[in-house]
Design a protein around this motif. Structure first.
Motif, PDB file in Angstrom:
ATOM      1  N   UNK A   1      -3.483  -0.764  -2.863  1.00 26.48           N
ATOM      2  CA  UNK A   1      -4.114   0.622  -2.354  1.00 26.48           C
ATOM      3  C   UNK A   1      -3.159   1.606  -2.748  1.00 26.48           C
ATOM      4  N   UNK A   2      -3.545   2.570  -3.381  1.00 25.93           N
ATOM      5  CA  UNK A   2      -3.015   4.016  -3.313  1.00 25.93           C
ATOM      6  C   UNK A   2      -4.115   4.858  -3.750  1.00 25.93           C
ATOM      7  N   UNK A   3      -3.848   6.321  -3.322  1.00 28.38           N
ATOM      8  CA  UNK A   3      -4.916   7.024  -3.508  1.00 28.38           C
ATOM      9  C   UNK A   3      -4.696   8.532  -3.002  1.00 28.38           C
ATOM     10  N   UNK A   4      -5.415   9.735  -3.427  1.00 26.04           N
ATOM     11  CA  UNK A   4      -5.375  11.030  -2.556  1.00 26.04           C
ATOM     12  C   UNK A   4      -6.538  11.241  -2.428  1.00 26.04           C
ATOM     13  N   UNK A   5      -6.941  12.119  -1.447  1.00 29.09           N
ATOM     14  CA  UNK A   5      -8.261  12.448  -0.727  1.00 29.09           C
ATOM     15  C   UNK A   5      -8.655  13.737  -1.355  1.00 29.09           C
TER      16      UNK A   5
ATOM     17  N   UNK B   1     -11.597   9.765  -0.067  1.00 28.34           N
ATOM     18  CA  UNK B   1     -10.976   9.258  -1.052  1.00 28.34           C
ATOM     19  C   UNK B   1     -11.752   8.722  -2.337  1.00 28.34           C
ATOM     20  N   UNK B   2     -13.076   8.885  -2.236  1.00 28.51           N
ATOM     21  CA  UNK B   2     -13.782   8.384  -3.295  1.00 28.51           C
ATOM     22  C   UNK B   2     -13.463   9.013  -4.873  1.00 28.51           C
TER      23      UNK B   2
ATOM     24  N   UNK C   1       0.749  -1.101  -0.153  1.00 28.89           N
ATOM     25  CA  UNK C   1      -0.026   0.009  -0.135  1.00 28.89           C
ATOM     26  C   UNK C   1       0.893   1.295   0.117  1.00 28.89           C
ATOM     27  N   UNK C   2       1.278   1.774  -1.050  1.00 28.69           N
ATOM     28  CA  UNK C   2       2.172   3.084  -1.019  1.00 28.69           C
ATOM     29  C   UNK C   2       1.436   4.209  -1.352  1.00 28.69           C
ATOM     30  N   UNK C   3       1.650   5.184  -0.581  1.00 25.66           N
ATOM     31  CA  UNK C   3       0.594   6.494  -0.582  1.00 25.66           C
ATOM     32  C   UNK C   3       1.646   7.582  -0.626  1.00 25.66           C
ATOM     33  N   UNK C   4       2.068   8.062  -1.835  1.00 27.90           N
ATOM     34  CA  UNK C   4       2.525   9.417  -1.799  1.00 27.90           C
ATOM     35  C   UNK C   4       2.067  10.481  -0.969  1.00 27.90           C
ATOM     36  N   UNK C   5       0.730  10.404  -0.779  1.00 29.44           N
ATOM     37  CA  UNK C   5      -0.089  11.494  -0.212  1.00 29.44           C
ATOM     38  C   UNK C   5       0.521  11.615   1.347  1.00 29.44           C
ATOM     39  N   UNK C   6       0.887  10.651   2.042  1.00 28.95           N
ATOM     40  CA  UNK C   6       1.419  10.447   3.173  1.00 28.95           C
ATOM     41  C   UNK C   6       2.903  11.070   3.046  1.00 28.95           C
TER      42      UNK C   6
ATOM     43  N   UNK D   1      -4.667  -0.910  -7.401  1.00 32.65           N
ATOM     44  CA  UNK D   1      -5.699  -0.597  -7.160  1.00 32.65           C
ATOM     45  C   UNK D   1      -6.047   0.748  -6.464  1.00 32.65           C
ATOM     46  N   UNK D   2      -6.846   1.436  -7.028  1.00 31.48           N
ATOM     47  CA  UNK D   2      -6.995   3.089  -6.368  1.00 31.48           C
ATOM     48  C   UNK D   2      -7.905   2.933  -5.413  1.00 31.48           C
TER      49      UNK D   2
END
Length: 467
Positions: A273-277, A339-340, A208-213, A320-321
């Motif tokens: 998982x990865x995404x941006x709110x 995040x939707x 689960x990489x999250x560039x957002x964090x 998977x977004x």
């Protein structure tokens, strides 16, 4: 990530990468090979499963990940062609580990009644177990996975449905630079057993990489551009000299390095998982519709380009977004509930080009990503007074993203005049035209502007203008 030196050798890297991938797939396979979404259900206002299935079928999304095994949504996706990931909960692990019969019953209840009409492809056992405070589950994880795999084998589904478990990036103790990626030494024994099981069954390592964090921990403008796949000067891996132009590739390659360090470099990586709110609390850094649209839209374009990452060129990781819908009951900061990609009334939260009606068949050129339909007239060119060093950085970035920069090479139609400014104008404009013609695609750290004057000259043709 520590500051890293700028490389001016991107053109050679870009041409090498571009020549290593093939984009001659049909559009449906092209999109479905890489892009999925997570369907979180911590909400009390979700649409009926049939409506969600209809929504998914109207998009180019080819994969859906569930955190459990909701029979209603699994049945609703029957005969849709959409691949489904289902999950065994953390609380299921002790019984699955202790009793092979419990694993058989789980498969008989959650898989057998629906397969193959519903295209279940992967079962994830638990979520981020190795980095939970509850260490009691860690020694039970691999036995639970093994029992589920054996139950699938007994049901003649072993070669069709794989078993894995999902990890947070905290499973790494070192990730910067990406070539130095290492797993937590305290987890080595468990990881060796886990990776051996994955390798033996051709199952993926899911992360689960999250560039957002990453941006929240380093909220500088240049970090934001690096995280959003926007033009930036790049970061060079001090260990191998490879250049990174986005955080997603850096995080995924750090995982690849960690796998390689343990001798499991051939285990497939899947981004679970990865995404941006799109919104958050007033004290949160980064959430906004603009940033969410930029991250998810540019991520999808990056995956479809087949450029790959510096350590895994020429292919795209299955991604998977997070997430299909906002989840209004999730605890934590406001961003957790935002995040939707879609609202629960089935309208888009913002458009990232997933609707089937908004897509075109991709070029079969090995140097061209999918080109969305133009949405504005004009050309992207450098602002007056920008230094040659900055313009060279813009050229290097643009040409590393899979666009065709051969026209500004010696002998190319746009090589003359042989100036940095002229070459930058061509490369920056082609990047802007290729990646969606959005305002942020003609920013280049505020060194670019849009013009209605066609910069084409002689045999040098600049893509753009009205359509």
């Amino acid at each position: 990530m520590a500051s890293i030196l700028l490389s001016l050798s991107l053109l050679a890297i870009a041409l090498s990468l571009a020549g290593s991938f093939v984009a001659s797939l049909s559009f449906s396979n092209y999109s479905q090979s890489f892009v999925g979404v997570n369907y979180g259900q911590v909400a009390d206002n979700l649409p009926p499963p049939e409506a969600t299935a209809k929504l998914l079928k109207s998009t180019t999304v080819g994969k859906l990940r569930l955190y459990g095994a909701d029979p209603a949504i699994i049945k609703a996706l029957a005969n849709s062609g959409i691949e489904i990931v289902i999950g065994a909960a953390n609380g299921d692990i002790p019984s699955l580990a202790a009793d092979p019969n419990a694993a058989t019953q789980w498969v008989n209840a959650n898989v057998v009644p629906y397969y193959p009409g519903s295209k279940i492809t992967l079962i994830t056992v638990g979520n981020e177990i190795l980095t939970l405070a509850d260490e009691g589950l860690v020694p039970q994880l691999v036995p639970a996975m093994r029992n589920l795999q054996n139950a699938l084998n007994a049901a003649s589904l072993g070669g069709k449905i794989r078993v894995s478990t999902v990890h947070s990036m905290a499973v790494l103790t070192q990730s910067d630079p990406p070539s130095s990626g290492l797993f937590n030494p305290a987890l080595q024994d468990t990881l060796k057993q886990l990776l051996t099981l994955l390798k033996d069954n051709k199952a993926p390592f899911t992360i689960n990489p999250y560039p957002f964090f990453a941006y929240q921990s380093d909220p500088r403008p240049e970090t934001l551009a690096f995280c959003l796949f926007q033009p930036n000067s790049g970061r060079v891996d001090s260990g191998n000299g490879k250049l990174y132009t986005n955080m997603f590739d850096a995080q995924v390659d750090a995982v690849h390095s960690a796998l390689s360090a343990m001798g499991f470099q051939d285990v497939e990586i899947v981004v679970a998982e990865t995404g941006w709110p799109s919104r958050g609390d007033s004290n949160e850094v980064g959430p906004s519709v603009e940033n969410a649209k930029a991250y998810n839209g540019n991520l999808i374009t990056h995956l479809r380009s087949l450029v790959g990452s510096p350590l895994m060129p020429g292919k795209s990781v299955e991604t998977y977004i997070f997430a299909l819908y906002d989840e209004n009951l999730k605890p934590g900061p406001g961003s957790e509930r935002a995040f939707g990609l879609f609202k629960t009334d089935l309208s888009m939260s913002y458009d990232v080009g997933l609707a089937k009606s908004s897509q075109q068949t991709p070029s079969t050129s090995p140097t061209a990503p999918v080109t969305p339909a133009p949405n504005t007239a004009g050309w992207c060119v450098p602002k007056a007074g920008v230094s040659d060093n900055q313009l060279q950085s813009n050229i290097d970035y643009a040409c590393s993203q899979g666009i065709d920069c051969r026209p500004i090479q010696p002998g190319g139609a746009c090589f003359e005049p042989n100036t940095v400014a002229s070459h930058a104008a061509f490369a920056m404009n082609l990047y802007y035209q290729t990646f969606g013609r959005n305002q942020w695609n003609c920013d280049f750290s505020q060194t670019a502007t849009l013009t209605s004057q066609n910069p084409s000259y002689n045999a040098c043709v600049y893509t753009g203008g009205s359509t």
